[in-house]
Design an enzyme around this catalytic site. Structure first.
Site, short mmCIF file in Angstrom:
data_model
loop_
_atom_site.label_atom_id
_atom_site.label_comp_id
_atom_site.label_asym_id
_atom_site.label_seq_id
_atom_site.Cartn_x
_atom_site.Cartn_y
_atom_site.Cartn_z
N SER A 173 75.92 27.46 51.00
CA SER A 173 74.94 28.08 50.09
C SER A 173 74.61 29.49 50.55
CB SER A 173 73.68 27.24 49.99
OG SER A 173 73.21 26.88 51.26
N ASN A 226 77.61 31.65 49.43
CA ASN A 226 78.04 31.71 48.04
C ASN A 226 76.95 31.69 46.99
OD1 ASN A 226 80.97 31.55 48.60
ND2 ASN A 226 80.42 29.53 49.39
N TYR A 227 75.75 31.25 47.35
CA TYR A 227 74.73 31.06 46.32
C TYR A 227 73.46 31.86 46.50
CZ TYR A 227 77.53 27.25 44.52
OH TYR A 227 78.54 26.52 43.97
N LEU A 228 73.19 32.30 47.71
CA LEU A 228 71.90 32.94 47.95
C LEU A 228 72.03 34.45 47.89
CD1 LEU A 228 70.69 30.62 50.82
CD2 LEU A 228 70.30 30.41 48.36
#
Length: 647
Positions: free
Chosen positions: A593, A596-598
């Site tokens: 995360s 790739n997501y934060l």
DNA sequence: TGGTTTACTTAGCACACCGAGA
DNA sequence: TCTCGGTGTGCTAAGTAAACCA
């Protein structure tokens, strides 16, 4: 331990997930109420309004709001929009040396034998190479699986000579132990090399990296992500993959397509070989490609995340997620309205979208049956993957989801849903058997088409990015206390990060060394506690001594004891924090995360606000990827290429 | 319209490496 | 100097989603 048991161990506790879902629901409910109060407003005004209540929050929030509002950032968006309009041109000039090929097979020494039915058999070179692939994996769980064994044996026999095929007919009569031992010894020998020898190997690797690991893209030297072709071996598909154990062929220059600019120096194929094709396609970012033989899919040589091209793409991803923030309330109202639609397809789309938004499920593309492990995402959920409970755990309308997602990681969650969702699910399941699609009128294509109509660039994937970043932000706000030590703040950050990982179902196997290292940490804590107790007693004595004597020497001694106690207590606190963090993270993969997501701007703004050095949150590679410059307490947020393009 | 192909991102695992502490 | 354990890095499988094509 069977696969099911592993899956059982690897699921997050439902409590974690329910707690997280509730936290998010409360926030959502608040937002809904606020937006109702405000009635009709521009989407970005809505998001600003919520934050305007808290000045500090506004600062942080501005890192995750629409860029038009951020002075200086509008230009970035415009620049990329301009680039996008140029028919998808990714580069003007591209030059590189082509991929580096895996070394050719080195035959086994004479003393290492393969045995069949107890007798040594000298294998042909091709058959021997494949035998070593299996031998190397002998202590891996894969070789205990029937599918793996069968696929391997079938592909191995294809590599054998007719003579060998006549002899070697059953895998259970094959003895690879000498081969296995040979490779174990080889690994040990490599570990035991002298410092100088290791240094020499390191230098050779560095030389290779310098020669093949970089390309020139539009005049800039950029690092390549994977410059080596994948070596041959046995396919390691995850979960119950029907093709595990199959032989992954060696990649030759004749398999490779090179992509570079016409006017560049075309890479030389290895002596005696030629490329499959050399092309010059500047609408794609790959440097070389080949088709692998297991699934017939194309593999690419691409740039490293630290490259300008990848960095820009990443930035764009977060920009789209920021745009979603501005319209998400509207989209939520829309799908709520669609729950009552007379059209079945619309209803299914609305319920699926609710799952994607609320539970951060993946889209769930269709997969070819029998080609891969049986895994699903939202749109491909089947009736067998959900259970409905009118009442459970003190809540009404509870849905239990239990399925294998990406990488065959189990997703298990019990979650209360809104009544119309529950009723719709009952409807979708009517007259269907367990193996039928839950959303039989829905595909990821139609869902994404619908999302595209709601917001330009919106796809199912964006909801994961958006909800992950929002969750991080909310959790950071809830958990961080300004008066905490840096160690405690980092614990808060990790907890916020963990909340995101749980939301996205990022799991990992408990590290093999976990129990032991945890035990050692506990021992350290106990020892430290003892030291603290002793220091306290000494301090008490020193106080009494100073009280009775009152001289400089006793004062100095007292101060020393005070400092010692303070130091030991801090060390104890740090160890306890470490232990808590370790325990809470044992089955949660935080890296995925984070990477790739934060949105890195959220983390950097948090570091800046709370005086946490950025390098404590992002390591060197991550800082390079995000172009985050670390400096104690005053980190600046140039999280991506500068406004003019290059960094 | 629906299947296929292509290009890219996201994902977990394995292992090398390196620094702290004995 | 050695051992232990955590971290970083490489690897490559497994996704998403858009483009392409019949």
């Amino acid at each position: 331990m069977g696969d099911d048991e592993v899956s059982d161990l690897k699921q997050f506790s439902v409590k974690d997930k329910v707690a997280l879902t509730r936290k998010r629901e409360n926030t959502e409910q608040m937002k809904l109420e606020n937006s109702k109060k405000r009635k009709v407003k521009e989407p970005n005004q809505t998001s600003r309004g919520r934050c305007g209540e808290d000045q500090q929050c506004l600062k942080e929030e501005s890192t995750f709001s629409i860029s038009k509002e951020n002075p200086g950032q509008g230009s970035v968006t415009i620049r990329w929009e301009e680039e996008k309009s140029q028919d998808g041109v990714k580069w003007k000039q591209l030059e590189h040396k082509g991929p580096y090929f895996a070394p050719s097979y080195e035959p086994l020494p004479d003393g290492v034998h393969f045995y069949y039915d107890g007798k040594p058999v000298k294998l042909s070179l091709a058959a021997e190479e494949v035998a070593t692939f299996y031998g190397k994996m002998l202590d891996h769980e894969y070789t205990t699986k029937e599918v793996f064994q069968n696929n391997f044996f079938s592909d191995w026999r294809k590599e054998m000579t007719a003579e060998e095929r006549k002899i070697i007919k059953h895998l259970d009569k094959c003895d690879f132990t000498e081969i296995h031992r040979y490779f174990v010894d080889k690994t040990a020998a490599r570990k035991a090399l002298s410092r100088e020898e290791k240094q020499k190997l390191k230098e050779e690797a560095e030389k290779l990296q310098q020669e093949f690991g970089y390309c020139t893209l539009d005049g800039h030297r950029e690092k390549i992500g994977n410059f080596k072709t994948e070596p041959p071996g046995l396919f390691r598909g995850r979960g119950d993959h029907p093709k595990m154990g199959m032989l992954k062929r060696r990649i030759l220059p004749e398999d490779v397509t090179i992509n570079c600019s016409r006017d560049s120096k075309i890479p030389e194929p290895p002596a005696g070989h030629q490329w499959k094709e050399v092309r010059s396609d500047n609408t794609v970012t790959w440097l070389a490609s080949w088709t692998e033989n297991i699934q017939n899919s194309i593999k690419y040589v691409m740039l490293n995340p630290s490259s300008k091209l990848k960095g820009e793409k990443d930035w764009q991803k977060y920009e789209v997620a920021r745009r979603l923030k501005g319209v998400v309330d509207e989209i939520r109202s829309q799908y709520r309205a669609d729950w009552k639609s007379r059209e079945m397809k619309k209803r299914q789309c609305a319920v699926a979208l609710y799952f994607i938004d609320k539970l951060a499920l993946r889209a769930g593309n269709e997969k070819e049956e029998g080609e891969t492990a049986d895994t699903v995402g939202c749109c491909s959920l089947r009736v067998e993957h959900i259970q409905l409970y009118p009442e459970a755990d003190g809540c009404q309308h509870v849905v239990e989801l239990d399925f294998l997602g990406k990488d065959s990681i189990r997703y298990y969650n019990r979650v209360p849903v809104e009544r119309p969702v529950y009723k719709n699910l009952q409807l979708f399941m009517e007259n269907k058997s367990r193996g039928d699609d839950l959303f039989d009128r829905l595909t990821t294509t139609s869902l994404n088409k619908h999302l595209q109509d709601l917001m330009d660039g919106l796809t199912a994937k964006v909801f994961r990015t958006y909800n992950a970043s929002v969750t991080l932000q909310e959790q950071l706000r809830a958990l961080t206390r300004a008066e905490d030590s840096v160690a405690a703040k980092i614990l808060s950050y990790n907890r916020a990060n963990r909340a995101v990982a749980i939301l996205c179902n990022h799991q990992r196997a408990t590290p093999k060394t976990f129990e032991k290292s945890m035990q050692n940490l506990q021992l350290k804590i106990e020892a430290k506690k003892k030291q603290v107790a002793e220091a306290k007693a000494e301090l008490k004595q020193a106080r009494a001594g100073h009280k009775s004597r009152g001289d400089d020497r006793s004062r100095s001694f007292l101060e020393k004891r005070e400092r010692l106690l303070e130091k030991l207590e801090e060390q104890l606190m740090r160890l306890s924090t470490q232990a808590t963090d370790k325990e809470e993270s044992k089955q949660v993969a935080l890296g995925t995360s984070k990477l790739n997501y934060l949105d890195p701007r959220i983390s950097v703004a948090w570091c800046k606000r709370f005086g946490v050095p950025v390098e404590r949150i992002y390591n060197k590679t991550q800082r390079e990827s995000f172009q985050v410059c670390g400096s104690r307490g005053s980190s600046h947020t140039s999280a991506h290429p500068d406004r003019t393009g290059r960094r």
